[in-house]
Write an enzyme that holds these catalytic residues in place. Structure first.
Site, PDB file in Angstrom:
ATOM      1  CD  GLN A  62       0.586  -9.065  -1.897  1.00  0.00           C
ATOM      2  OE1 GLN A  62       1.376  -9.624  -2.628  1.00  0.00           O
ATOM      3  NE2 GLN A  62      -0.683  -9.372  -1.897  1.00  0.00           N
ATOM      4  CG  ASP A  99      -1.794  -1.240   1.275  1.00  0.00           C
ATOM      5  OD1 ASP A  99      -2.290  -1.661   0.223  1.00  0.00           O
ATOM      6  OD2 ASP A  99      -1.939  -1.805   2.377  1.00  0.00           O
ATOM      7  CE  LYS A 128       2.984  -2.513  -4.299  1.00  0.00           C
ATOM      8  NZ  LYS A 128       2.574  -2.110  -2.940  1.00  0.00           N
ATOM      9  N   GLY A 142      -4.390  -4.750  -4.015  1.00  0.00           N
ATOM     10  CA  GLY A 142      -5.242  -3.739  -4.634  1.00  0.00           C
ATOM     11  C   GLY A 142      -4.453  -2.488  -4.903  1.00  0.00           C
ATOM     12  CG  HIS A 143      -1.847  -1.781  -7.577  1.00  0.00           C
ATOM     13  ND1 HIS A 143      -0.973  -1.715  -6.524  1.00  0.00           N
ATOM     14  CD2 HIS A 143      -1.388  -2.748  -8.386  1.00  0.00           C
ATOM     15  CE1 HIS A 143      -0.017  -2.620  -6.709  1.00  0.00           C
ATOM     16  NE2 HIS A 143      -0.259  -3.269  -7.818  1.00  0.00           N
TER      17      HIS A 143
HETATM   18  P1  GDP Z   1      -0.444   0.144  -3.794  1.00  0.00           P
HETATM   19  O1  GDP Z   1      -1.055  -1.202  -3.612  1.00  0.00           O
HETATM   20  O2  GDP Z   1       0.977   0.203  -3.359  1.00  0.00           O
HETATM   21  O3  GDP Z   1      -0.662   0.668  -5.162  1.00  0.00           O
HETATM   22  O4  GDP Z   1      -1.196   1.142  -2.831  1.00  0.00           O
HETATM   23  P2  GDP Z   1      -2.769   1.390  -2.656  1.00  0.00           P
HETATM   24  O5  GDP Z   1      -3.408   1.679  -3.929  1.00  0.00           O
HETATM   25  O6  GDP Z   1      -3.362   0.308  -1.827  1.00  0.00           O
HETATM   26  O7  GDP Z   1      -2.738   2.654  -1.692  1.00  0.00           O
HETATM   27  C1  GDP Z   1      -2.174   3.824  -2.044  1.00  0.00           C
HETATM   28  C2  GDP Z   1      -3.241   4.918  -1.959  1.00  0.00           C
HETATM   29  O8  GDP Z   1      -2.595   6.150  -1.831  1.00  0.00           O
HETATM   30  C3  GDP Z   1      -4.095   5.007  -3.203  1.00  0.00           C
HETATM   31  O9  GDP Z   1      -5.392   5.362  -2.849  1.00  0.00           O
HETATM   32  C4  GDP Z   1      -3.432   6.130  -3.987  1.00  0.00           C
HETATM   33  O10 GDP Z   1      -4.332   6.822  -4.825  1.00  0.00           O
HETATM   34  C5  GDP Z   1      -2.953   7.012  -2.896  1.00  0.00           C
HETATM   35  N1  GDP Z   1      -1.747   7.785  -3.192  1.00  0.00           N
HETATM   36  C6  GDP Z   1      -0.685   7.423  -3.964  1.00  0.00           C
HETATM   37  N2  GDP Z   1       0.245   8.389  -3.932  1.00  0.00           N
HETATM   38  C7  GDP Z   1      -0.235   9.372  -3.123  1.00  0.00           C
HETATM   39  C8  GDP Z   1       0.283  10.614  -2.663  1.00  0.00           C
HETATM   40  O11 GDP Z   1       1.390  11.020  -2.981  1.00  0.00           O
HETATM   41  N3  GDP Z   1      -0.502  11.344  -1.799  1.00  0.00           N
HETATM   42  C9  GDP Z   1      -1.720  10.920  -1.396  1.00  0.00           C
HETATM   43  N4  GDP Z   1      -2.405  11.671  -0.558  1.00  0.00           N
HETATM   44  N5  GDP Z   1      -2.238   9.745  -1.806  1.00  0.00           N
HETATM   45  C10 GDP Z   1      -1.499   8.993  -2.653  1.00  0.00           C
END
Ligand code: GDP
Length: 443
Positions: A224, A13, A16, A40-41
């Site tokens: 992950q 999370d 990515k 989940g992304h």
């Molecule tokens: P992933 O699995 O690593 O892709 O992460 P997730 O999607 O589960 O969680 C990341 C969350 O943070 C998502 O809702 C993104 O839209 C959000 N996000 C990503 N980069 C940023 C950022 O720089 N600032 C903020 N506030 N949210 C972000």
């Protein structure tokens, strides 16, 4: 062409999905190498929120070939649902731009049942999994009784396999007083999936080899994070696959030398979903503030994430294990209301400072984090373009992280939108076509 690996350096999370989606214009192929539809992304594209589970985030960019590698476990039902959900949003998906490895293992209907039994039996010591059958599918893979995507291509073979596997697992299911599965029902369901999935099922190792040999650039997409890696994570509170950099080679069938540059995605604080030790966890109002400010609720499950300060011990370990070249720092905007920000610089255990991130969860559970307190930056970093022009306190924060973890930041994400991004261009290899990324942003 420079092939880039995008990998999480914490407990997942980290953002990515945003980083992969953002960088995709620089690549011809986006290939995911492990995990299942538990990952989940969340990506914000064209003003819309899109949640991806199994399909690589690169799918949102037309003209990109997306690969679901052999290292994933694929639920055909979840795959087909995600495909049709994306199609409903106008995302083009066909066998020209999406391929599933013949060698990817399938999640079968008995897997979620077995996982629920296992989690219930663990009671207090449960892993906190999503109970989607991912762990048991990987167990079956290691136990050499899996069913793979390629097995969908011959229905006689598939029927026989299902008959055998269902009979085997029904023994355990009956033992726990649950109704056994009917192999003919399972076959009928998977026969339908076979018809829908067959055009997508390919030898993706061969496909990638051809793409690479013809000069195409590949982005390897991790799901992950390294602290959830089966070998290098906080075992046993981990996922069942190799989330770290090494998993990209085995999970896609490419040689490790094809990974030219590793970009570690790191969040400005730490979060964790599910159970397991978390030294910098904030079980207080501050933790809640971070969770709310950062919208820290699981993309796939909606579960609230545990939140805490940035843990440089854990991230420097992740950088070592992954061979990280540079970092993509995400979500510093979430901390901008804080007067003071803390970074964990070391762990003490039984009065001694530990030399490195410990292997044993029962040690990690008892360590006392040592913190350095930094001034908050209190200015909005959102919409900034130029790193040099950012508040001094923010630059101090970034430099402190870089020094402690031993890797420089090459990209700062300051919000959910693609455009909320600062590039530190001199920190990228020349073979990465950042000009295309910037052109896609209209810069
Ligand atoms: P992933 O699995 O690593 O892709 O992460 P997730 O999607 O589960 O969680 C990341 C969350 O943070 C998502 O809702 C993104 O839209 C959000 N996000 C990503 N980069 C940023 C950022 O720089 N600032 C903020 N506030 N949210 C972000």
């Amino acid at each position: 062409m420079t092939n880039v690996l995008v990998v999480g350096t914490q407990w997942g999370d980290e953002g990515k999905g945003k980083v992969v989606d953002l960088l995709t214009p620089a690549f011809d192929v986006v290939a995911r190498y492990q995990g299942g539809h538990n990952a989940g992304h969340t990506v914000y594209a064209g003003g819309r929120k899109i949640v991806l589970h199994l399909i690589p985030s690169g799918i949102l960019r037309p003209g990109t070939l997306c690969v679901i590698g052999n290292g994933l476990v694929v639920s055909p039902a979840a795959f087909l649902k995600e495909k049709s959900d994306l199609a409903a949003l106008g995302v083009r998906i066909d066998p020209e731009n999406l391929a599933v490895s013949r060698r990817a293992h399938l999640i079968m209907p008995y897997h979620p049942v077995l996982e629920k039994i296992d989690e219930d039996r663990r009671g207090e010591g449960k892993i906190g999994t999503t109970c989607r059958g991912i762990g048991p599918a990987y167990e079956d893979k290691a136990a050499r009784r899996g069913v793979r995507a390629g097995d969908l291509l011959d229905l006689d073979v598939l029927r026989e396999m299902i008959r055998e596997r269902v009979a085997f697992h029904n023994e355990a299911i009956r033992l726990h007083g649950l109704p056994p599965l009917d192999p003919e029902d399972v076959f009928a369901e998977y026969e339908r999936y076979a018809a829908a999935m067959a055009p997508f099922i390919k030898d993706t190792s061969l496909l990638l080899d051809r793409e690479i040999k013809s000069g195409k650039a590949v982005l390897f997409e991790g799901a992950q994070g390294v602290l959830l890696d089966l070998d290098h994570g906080t075992y046993p509170f981990v996922t069942s696959s190799s989330a770290s950099a090494g998993g990209a080679a085995t999970g896609l069938g490419v040689g490790p030398r094809e990974i030219h540059f590793s970009l570690g995605v790191v969040k400005a604080y730490t979060t964790r979903v599910g159970s397991g030790p978390f030294p910098t966890e904030l079980n207080d109002e501050l933790g809640k503030r971070i969770a709310e400010g950062g919208d820290e609720f699981g993309a796939t499950t909606g579960r609230p994430r545990r939140c805490g300060w940035f843990d440089a011990v854990a991230v420097s370990y992740a950088c070592r294990v992954n061979g990280i070249d540079r970092l993509a720092l995400t979500k510093p905007d979430v901390l901008e209301e804080f007067d003071e920000i803390r970074i964990c610089t070391g762990y003490r255990y039984k009065g001694e400072r530990l030399p490195a991130f410990p292997a044993e969860p029962w040690i990690l559970d008892k360590v006392e984090p040592e913190y350095r307190t930094l001034r908050g930056w209190r200015n909005s970093v959102r919409k900034a373009r130029d790193f040099a022009a950012l508040p001094a306190a923010f630059k101090d924060y970034v430099r402190t992280i870089e020094d402690l973890v031993g890797a420089e930041v090459a990209l700062v994400s300051t919000g959910v939108d693609r455009d909320d991004t600062i590039f530190l261009e001199d920190r990228w290899p020349s073979g990465v076509r950042l000009d295309r990324v910037k052109a896609a942003l209209g810069r």
